[in-house]
Design an enzyme around this catalytic site. Structure first.
Site, PDB file in Angstrom:
ATOM      1  N   LYS A  95      20.652  16.862  34.271  1.00 42.60           N
ATOM      2  CA  LYS A  95      21.837  17.730  34.245  1.00 42.60           C
ATOM      3  C   LYS A  95      22.895  17.318  35.268  1.00 42.60           C
ATOM      4  O   LYS A  95      24.084  17.477  35.034  1.00 42.60           O
ATOM      5  CB  LYS A  95      21.441  19.189  34.477  1.00 42.60           C
ATOM      6  CG  LYS A  95      20.786  19.850  33.266  1.00 42.60           C
ATOM      7  CD  LYS A  95      20.575  21.339  33.523  1.00 42.60           C
ATOM      8  CE  LYS A  95      19.930  22.028  32.332  1.00 42.60           C
ATOM      9  NZ  LYS A  95      19.841  23.485  32.495  1.00 42.60           N
ATOM     10  N   ASP A 115      25.183  26.988  30.165  1.00 39.37           N
ATOM     11  CA  ASP A 115      24.303  27.939  30.858  1.00 39.37           C
ATOM     12  C   ASP A 115      25.142  29.065  31.474  1.00 39.37           C
ATOM     13  O   ASP A 115      24.734  30.239  31.438  1.00 39.37           O
ATOM     14  CB  ASP A 115      23.513  27.248  31.976  1.00 39.37           C
ATOM     15  CG  ASP A 115      22.348  26.426  31.446  1.00 39.37           C
ATOM     16  OD1 ASP A 115      21.863  26.719  30.333  1.00 39.37           O
ATOM     17  OD2 ASP A 115      21.917  25.492  32.142  1.00 39.37           O
TER      18      ASP A 115
HETATM   19  P1  NAP Z   1      15.537  24.188  40.302  1.00 41.73           P
HETATM   20  O1  NAP Z   1      16.828  23.467  40.450  1.00 41.73           O
HETATM   21  O2  NAP Z   1      14.250  23.466  40.434  1.00 41.73           O
HETATM   22  O3  NAP Z   1      15.567  25.397  41.376  1.00 41.73           O
HETATM   23  C1  NAP Z   1      14.443  26.184  41.562  1.00 41.73           C
HETATM   24  C2  NAP Z   1      14.772  27.328  42.535  1.00 41.73           C
HETATM   25  O4  NAP Z   1      13.668  28.236  42.494  1.00 41.73           O
HETATM   26  C3  NAP Z   1      14.944  26.895  43.978  1.00 41.73           C
HETATM   27  O5  NAP Z   1      15.950  27.662  44.569  1.00 41.73           O
HETATM   28  C4  NAP Z   1      13.560  27.210  44.595  1.00 41.73           C
HETATM   29  O6  NAP Z   1      13.625  27.534  45.952  1.00 41.73           O
HETATM   30  C5  NAP Z   1      13.199  28.457  43.826  1.00 41.73           C
HETATM   31  N1  NAP Z   1      11.755  28.663  43.748  1.00 41.73           N
HETATM   32  C6  NAP Z   1      10.848  27.884  43.117  1.00 41.73           C
HETATM   33  N2  NAP Z   1       9.612  28.405  43.248  1.00 41.73           N
HETATM   34  C7  NAP Z   1       9.755  29.544  43.976  1.00 41.73           C
HETATM   35  C8  NAP Z   1       8.841  30.537  44.437  1.00 41.73           C
HETATM   36  N3  NAP Z   1       7.538  30.455  44.177  1.00 41.73           N
HETATM   37  N4  NAP Z   1       9.332  31.576  45.145  1.00 41.73           N
HETATM   38  C9  NAP Z   1      10.658  31.681  45.400  1.00 41.73           C
HETATM   39  N5  NAP Z   1      11.575  30.753  44.990  1.00 41.73           N
HETATM   40  C10 NAP Z   1      11.126  29.705  44.287  1.00 41.73           C
HETATM   41  O7  NAP Z   1      15.446  24.932  38.892  1.00 41.73           O
HETATM   42  P2  NAP Z   1      16.666  25.395  37.954  1.00 41.73           P
HETATM   43  O8  NAP Z   1      17.020  24.307  37.027  1.00 41.73           O
HETATM   44  O9  NAP Z   1      17.709  25.998  38.812  1.00 41.73           O
HETATM   45  O10 NAP Z   1      15.937  26.518  37.057  1.00 41.73           O
HETATM   46  C11 NAP Z   1      15.493  27.732  37.622  1.00 41.73           C
HETATM   47  C12 NAP Z   1      14.872  28.612  36.561  1.00 41.73           C
HETATM   48  O11 NAP Z   1      15.854  29.035  35.630  1.00 41.73           O
HETATM   49  C13 NAP Z   1      13.766  27.930  35.745  1.00 41.73           C
HETATM   50  O12 NAP Z   1      12.704  28.845  35.562  1.00 41.73           O
HETATM   51  C14 NAP Z   1      14.440  27.648  34.424  1.00 41.73           C
HETATM   52  O13 NAP Z   1      13.513  27.625  33.345  1.00 41.73           O
HETATM   53  C15 NAP Z   1      15.368  28.848  34.319  1.00 41.73           C
HETATM   54  N6  NAP Z   1      16.494  28.611  33.419  1.00 41.73           N
HETATM   55  C16 NAP Z   1      16.583  29.406  32.315  1.00 41.73           C
HETATM   56  C17 NAP Z   1      17.640  29.224  31.452  1.00 41.73           C
HETATM   57  C18 NAP Z   1      17.742  30.099  30.241  1.00 41.73           C
HETATM   58  O14 NAP Z   1      18.480  29.744  29.319  1.00 41.73           O
HETATM   59  N7  NAP Z   1      17.079  31.236  30.207  1.00 41.73           N
HETATM   60  C19 NAP Z   1      18.614  28.247  31.690  1.00 41.73           C
HETATM   61  C20 NAP Z   1      18.493  27.461  32.842  1.00 41.73           C
HETATM   62  C21 NAP Z   1      17.423  27.662  33.696  1.00 41.73           C
HETATM   63  P3  NAP Z   1      13.722  26.414  47.106  1.00 41.73           P
HETATM   64  O15 NAP Z   1      15.164  26.072  47.240  1.00 41.73           O
HETATM   65  O16 NAP Z   1      13.152  27.076  48.289  1.00 41.73           O
HETATM   66  O17 NAP Z   1      12.879  25.233  46.619  1.00 41.73           O
END
Ligand code: NAP
Length: 288
Positions: free
Chosen positions: A81, A117
């Protein structure tokens, strides 16, 4: 929020072949092929959508192939992305601000980076009849790509956003870049929070994990909405605990459907109902 691409792309005339792709690594378990194939069928268009595993070193060559005639574009997922930005000819306002592209549009040999998104989340919140920005504060949990899209989108609608993240320095960097206020969970005035968006991956495929451990949801006002971008499991622990306190809670399946709907609309000019994408994504929501 416009996607900035109102015209039908080449290849959208009836009967002409249309090809779209998902580029990701891994790509096998994505729900996008099912959603977009259902949309082609619903729209009465002949089109294909293939999930392609593209390892990071092969991204630029894979993107170059999108310039071929008959290709509508591609969705991008992990880990592409952000990495795709230098290989695209132009970026939409949302993609530029968020710094991430989840949809590439092919127009006459040129590639435009789009982020659906951000408007997808807003559409999902509207569908859920989320409290208006004037009703109170909005908390976004997380500081990754999804949180960036959420903060930018919500601020563009006038929400007063507090960013809370496991690693506080990342929340601070996000807020410096996109606005909003980074806060520790303990410093958030929860009684004024009417919208809580989980944009962290806590809870993803982990029914017992929550981004807010030991949290008392009765601190939020009764009309508050908890929106969890996670959609697997359909009821996360965050949602379960919010509902147990009498709050409304929704999973991310509606956002998944709307981001796909907006990508399909940008590629084909056809606005297929979100319900078509949602049904194709599979399963039914668990409701209390
Ligand atoms: P990412 O860039 O990997 O970011 C993950 C974030 O989650 C980071 O801020 C991380 O914190 C935090 N995190 C991970 N594990 C955690 C835990 N156990 N406790 C607290 N915080 C935690 O991921 P992303 O691409 O932003 O995606 C995030 C989520 O959104 C995913 O589950 C994804 O499937 C979902 N999503 C859904 C849609 C939809 O259409 N519904 C679209 C996009 C994304 P740290 O900074 O401390 O590592």
């Amino acid at each position: 929020m416009t996607l900035g691409v109102p015209d039908l792309p080449p290849g959208s005339a009836p009967g002409r072949p249309r090809r779209a792709y998902l580029y990701a690594d891994p790509a096998a378990h994505s729900r996008s092929p099912a959603m977009h194939r259902a949309a082609f069928a619903h729209a009465g268009l002949t089109g294909t959508y293939e999930a392609v595993r593209v390892p990071a070193p092969e991204l630029s060559a894979a993107l170059a192939r999108l310039r071929e005639p008959g290709v509508l574009g591609a969705n991008l997922s992990l880990p592409h992305k952000e990495a795709a930005l230098p290989f695209l000819d132009d970026l939409s306002e949302a993609a530029r601000a968020v710094g991430a592209v989840n949809t590439v549009l092919h127009r006459d040999g040129r590639l435009l980076g789009e982020n659906t998104d951000a408007p997808g989340l807003l559409a999902a919140l509207e569908e859920a009849q989320a409290p208006a920005p004037s009703a109170g504060l909005t908390v976004v949990l997380g500081a990754g790509g999804a949180a960036r899209a959420a903060v930018w989108a919500l601020r563009s609608r006038g929400h007063d956003v507090r960013v809370v993240n496991r690693t506080p320095a990342r929340a601070e960097a996000l807020a410096r870049n996109l606005g909003g206020t980074a806060q520790a969970s303990g410093d958030v005035p929860w009684s004024g929070v009417t919208l809580l968006v989980n944009a962290s991956s806590a809870g993803l495929d982990a029914p017992d994990e929550t981004p807010l451990p030991d949290f008392d949801f009765s601190r939020l006002p009764p009309g508050a909405l908890v929106y969890d971008m996670v959609y697997q499991p359909p009821e996360t622990r965050l949602m379960r605990e919010a509902r147990a306190a009498g709050l409304r809670a929704e999973n991310g399946r509606s956002m998944l459907a709307h981001q796909a709907r907006l990508a399909f609309l940008a590629w084909t000019g056809v606005d297929v109902p979100a319900s078509v994408f949602r049904a194709a994504a599979g399963g039914h929501e668990v409701r209390p």
